[in-house]
Design a protein around this motif. Structure first.
Motif, mmCIF file in Angstrom:
data_model
loop_
_atom_site.group_PDB
_atom_site.id
_atom_site.type_symbol
_atom_site.label_atom_id
_atom_site.label_comp_id
_atom_site.label_asym_id
_atom_site.label_seq_id
_atom_site.Cartn_x
_atom_site.Cartn_y
_atom_site.Cartn_z
ATOM 1 N N SER A 17 0.743 -1.039 -0.074
ATOM 2 C CA SER A 17 -0.141 -0.016 -0.053
ATOM 3 C C SER A 17 1.016 1.232 -0.030
ATOM 4 O O SER A 17 1.832 1.328 0.440
ATOM 5 C CB SER A 17 -0.931 -0.023 1.182
ATOM 6 O OG SER A 17 -1.471 1.227 1.454
ATOM 7 N N PRO A 18 0.542 2.334 -0.568
ATOM 8 C CA PRO A 18 1.259 3.436 -0.584
ATOM 9 C C PRO A 18 1.289 4.000 0.762
ATOM 10 O O PRO A 18 2.218 4.958 0.834
ATOM 11 C CB PRO A 18 0.449 4.410 -1.550
ATOM 12 C CG PRO A 18 -0.865 4.026 -1.964
ATOM 13 C CD PRO A 18 -0.714 2.597 -1.313
ATOM 14 N N MET A 40 1.605 1.840 -9.939
ATOM 15 C CA MET A 40 0.412 2.618 -10.354
ATOM 16 C C MET A 40 0.166 3.810 -9.594
ATOM 17 O O MET A 40 -0.083 5.056 -9.987
ATOM 18 C CB MET A 40 -0.854 2.050 -10.693
ATOM 19 C CG MET A 40 -0.821 1.048 -11.783
ATOM 20 S SD MET A 40 -0.144 1.881 -13.472
ATOM 21 C CE MET A 40 -1.532 3.078 -13.674
ATOM 22 N N TYR A 41 0.469 3.683 -8.125
ATOM 23 C CA TYR A 41 0.248 4.579 -7.288
ATOM 24 C C TYR A 41 1.061 5.883 -7.468
ATOM 25 O O TYR A 41 0.800 7.014 -7.230
ATOM 26 C CB TYR A 41 0.287 4.227 -5.825
ATOM 27 C CG TYR A 41 0.252 5.120 -4.741
ATOM 28 C CD1 TYR A 41 -1.057 5.894 -4.291
ATOM 29 C CD2 TYR A 41 1.555 5.698 -4.380
ATOM 30 C CE1 TYR A 41 -0.697 6.863 -3.231
ATOM 31 C CE2 TYR A 41 1.712 6.707 -3.313
ATOM 32 C CZ TYR A 41 0.467 7.307 -3.090
ATOM 33 O OH TYR A 41 0.561 8.326 -2.002
ATOM 34 N N LEU A 84 -1.987 13.744 -20.250
ATOM 35 C CA LEU A 84 -0.748 13.367 -20.882
ATOM 36 C C LEU A 84 -0.175 11.967 -20.492
ATOM 37 O O LEU A 84 0.544 11.367 -21.252
ATOM 38 C CB LEU A 84 0.144 14.500 -20.231
ATOM 39 C CG LEU A 84 1.547 14.835 -20.892
ATOM 40 C CD1 LEU A 84 1.481 14.893 -22.247
ATOM 41 C CD2 LEU A 84 2.358 15.813 -20.055
ATOM 42 N N LEU A 85 -0.294 11.829 -19.200
ATOM 43 C CA LEU A 85 0.494 10.478 -18.686
ATOM 44 C C LEU A 85 -0.397 9.411 -18.045
ATOM 45 O O LEU A 85 0.001 8.170 -18.252
ATOM 46 C CB LEU A 85 1.077 10.750 -17.481
ATOM 47 C CG LEU A 85 2.505 11.421 -17.759
ATOM 48 C CD1 LEU A 85 3.093 11.874 -16.258
ATOM 49 C CD2 LEU A 85 3.420 11.137 -18.397
ATOM 50 N N THR A 86 -1.903 9.514 -18.212
ATOM 51 C CA THR A 86 -2.736 8.617 -17.653
ATOM 52 C C THR A 86 -3.567 8.114 -18.894
ATOM 53 O O THR A 86 -4.055 7.058 -18.596
ATOM 54 C CB THR A 86 -3.648 9.268 -16.796
ATOM 55 O OG1 THR A 86 -4.186 10.351 -17.164
ATOM 56 C CG2 THR A 86 -2.913 9.707 -15.511
ATOM 57 N N LYS A 87 -3.780 8.642 -19.922
ATOM 58 C CA LYS A 87 -4.602 8.150 -21.082
ATOM 59 C C LYS A 87 -4.090 8.292 -22.257
ATOM 60 O O LYS A 87 -3.242 9.206 -22.371
ATOM 61 C CB LYS A 87 -6.076 8.684 -20.921
ATOM 62 C CG LYS A 87 -6.795 8.558 -19.298
ATOM 63 C CD LYS A 87 -8.022 9.484 -19.646
ATOM 64 C CE LYS A 87 -8.542 9.638 -18.185
ATOM 65 N NZ LYS A 87 -9.462 10.664 -17.894
ATOM 66 N N GLY A 88 -4.603 7.323 -23.327
ATOM 67 C CA GLY A 88 -4.228 7.807 -24.488
ATOM 68 C C GLY A 88 -3.352 6.407 -25.090
ATOM 69 O O GLY A 88 -2.991 5.568 -24.473
ATOM 70 N N ASP A 89 -2.968 6.519 -26.398
ATOM 71 C CA ASP A 89 -2.313 5.537 -27.123
ATOM 72 C C ASP A 89 -0.820 5.281 -26.730
ATOM 73 O O ASP A 89 -0.254 4.397 -26.742
ATOM 74 C CB ASP A 89 -2.335 5.848 -28.597
ATOM 75 C CG ASP A 89 -3.740 5.536 -29.265
ATOM 76 O OD1 ASP A 89 -4.631 5.035 -28.622
ATOM 77 O OD2 ASP A 89 -3.992 6.576 -30.288
ATOM 78 N N HIS A 90 -0.348 6.582 -26.141
ATOM 79 C CA HIS A 90 1.000 6.292 -25.809
ATOM 80 C C HIS A 90 1.421 5.664 -24.410
ATOM 81 O O HIS A 90 2.439 5.428 -23.942
ATOM 82 C CB HIS A 90 1.810 7.839 -25.725
ATOM 83 C CG HIS A 90 1.246 8.576 -24.636
ATOM 84 N ND1 HIS A 90 -0.415 8.949 -24.835
ATOM 85 C CD2 HIS A 90 1.469 9.112 -23.328
ATOM 86 C CE1 HIS A 90 -0.767 9.816 -23.964
ATOM 87 N NE2 HIS A 90 0.361 9.833 -22.960
ATOM 88 N N THR A 132 -1.038 -5.889 -16.302
ATOM 89 C CA THR A 132 -1.434 -6.365 -15.050
ATOM 90 C C THR A 132 -0.556 -7.809 -14.698
ATOM 91 O O THR A 132 -0.542 -8.593 -15.650
ATOM 92 C CB THR A 132 -2.926 -6.834 -14.668
ATOM 93 O OG1 THR A 132 -3.477 -7.757 -15.609
ATOM 94 C CG2 THR A 132 -3.679 -5.355 -15.045
ATOM 95 N N LYS A 133 -0.280 -7.944 -13.514
ATOM 96 C CA LYS A 133 0.360 -9.192 -13.373
ATOM 97 C C LYS A 133 -0.029 -9.602 -11.729
ATOM 98 O O LYS A 133 0.174 -8.851 -10.698
ATOM 99 C CB LYS A 133 2.047 -8.917 -13.149
ATOM 100 C CG LYS A 133 2.880 -10.048 -12.892
ATOM 101 C CD LYS A 133 4.523 -9.296 -12.926
ATOM 102 C CE LYS A 133 5.536 -10.298 -12.465
ATOM 103 N NZ LYS A 133 6.836 -9.752 -12.295
#
Length: 172
Positions: free
Chosen positions: A4-5, A24-25, A50-56, A61-62
């Motif tokens: 946990s963070p 991810m946190y 910019l960092l959270t969504k998009g093709d880039h 998941t593991k």
């Protein structure tokens, strides 16, 4: 179980026990939010994605749970160091790979030598930092990346040594 963070673990404990870190946190809260605030005057509403969504971006998941579910009923098995076949005992190779055991042994020894060399270089770096090449390093700088690299390599050397010990006193 992901760390946990809000829980803090000793980094050495994390290295020795392979505790997974909730990346991810840190990506969302420690990196994305500050960068969004920086780019918001320039990009406007697009800064948040910019960092959270998009093709880039890519999300993988593991499953990393060591205990729980069906893993509580599993038993650790050793695998052949040549072909990765599951073995019944702690031997290093299966019957199929036994003729190549000396080659496999040399490969593992080479890996151990490389790790020991890396550890020696990191140890020397710590000795230089502490000011003495003749005394043991008593490092208290827990924010030093060399310290944690050295501890990680020390752990890797221990694992590689245990792996080589599986060869035992086999007759070559």
């Amino acid at each position: 179980m992901l760390m946990s963070p809000f829980e803090a673990e000793d980094p050495i404990y994390v290295l020795e026990n392979s505790v997974p870190i909730d990346t991810m946190y840190y990506l969302e809260n420690q990196l994305a939010k500050p960068l969004s605030r920086i780019f918001e005057p320039i990009l406007g509403d697009k800064a948040e994605s910019l960092l959270t969504k998009g093709d880039h971006t890519r999300v993988t998941t593991k499953s990393v749970s060591k205990v729980g579910g069906l893993t509580a009923f599993t038993k650790k098995s050793f695998t052949c160091l040549g072909c990765k076949a599951v073995l019944k005992g702690k031997e290093a190779t299966c019957q199929h790979c036994f003729p190549k055991a000396s080659e496999i042994y040399q490969r593992e020894i080479y890996g151990l030598t490389a790790l020991e060399t890396k550890y020696g270089r990191l140890w020397t770096e710590c000795q230089r930092c502490s000011g003495s090449l003749l005394e043991e390093v008593l490092c208290t700088a827990r924010d030093c990346p060399i310290f944690y690299m050295r501890e990680k390599v020390r752990f890797d050397v221990k694992e590689q040594t245990e792996l080589i010990e599986r060869f035992g006193k086999a007759a070559w």
